[in-house]
Design a protein around this motif. Structure first.
Motif, PDB file in Angstrom:
ATOM      1  N   PRO A  92      -0.974   2.636   4.725  1.00  0.00           N
ATOM      2  CA  PRO A  92      -0.143   1.649   4.026  1.00  0.00           C
ATOM      3  C   PRO A  92      -0.452   1.515   2.527  1.00  0.00           C
ATOM      4  N   ALA A  93      -1.722   1.618   2.137  1.00  0.00           N
ATOM      5  CA  ALA A  93      -2.085   1.473   0.723  1.00  0.00           C
ATOM      6  C   ALA A  93      -1.542   2.642  -0.105  1.00  0.00           C
ATOM      7  N   LEU A  94      -1.679   3.854   0.401  1.00  0.00           N
ATOM      8  CA  LEU A  94      -1.170   5.032  -0.304  1.00  0.00           C
ATOM      9  C   LEU A  94       0.357   5.019  -0.343  1.00  0.00           C
ATOM     10  N   HIS A  95       0.972   4.507   0.702  1.00  0.00           N
ATOM     11  CA  HIS A  95       2.432   4.390   0.757  1.00  0.00           C
ATOM     12  C   HIS A  95       2.937   3.459  -0.346  1.00  0.00           C
ATOM     13  N   ARG A  96       2.241   2.356  -0.556  1.00  0.00           N
ATOM     14  CA  ARG A  96       2.622   1.411  -1.613  1.00  0.00           C
ATOM     15  C   ARG A  96       2.507   2.057  -2.990  1.00  0.00           C
ATOM     16  N   GLN A  97       1.439   2.846  -3.215  1.00  0.00           N
ATOM     17  CA  GLN A  97       1.281   3.550  -4.488  1.00  0.00           C
ATOM     18  C   GLN A  97       2.387   4.574  -4.688  1.00  0.00           C
ATOM     19  N   ALA A  98       2.762   5.260  -3.614  1.00  0.00           N
ATOM     20  CA  ALA A  98       3.810   6.277  -3.700  1.00  0.00           C
ATOM     21  C   ALA A  98       5.158   5.645  -4.031  1.00  0.00           C
TER      22      ALA A  98
END
Length: 54
Positions: free
Chosen positions: A37-43
């Protein structure tokens, strides 16, 4: 630019193959919300030319 499709984001990235950055490759990455979820938000917030953690 990242392509946002619901719960996944598709990005084209250029990354180095060797440690000395003499060679690189072009790769397509799919980031899903369920796996990270954290990497998805950055993407989702990324724009063209941003540095991307690999």
């Amino acid at each position: 630019m990242p392509i946002r499709r619901g719960k996944q984001v598709t990005m084209n990235v250029c990354r180095s193959i060797k440690r000395d950055v003499s060679k690189g490759e072009f790769a397509r990455m799919v980031i899903t919300k369920s796996k990270n979820p954290a990497l998805h938000r950055q993407a989702q917030k990324a724009i063209w030319g941003d540095l991307w953690p690999c």
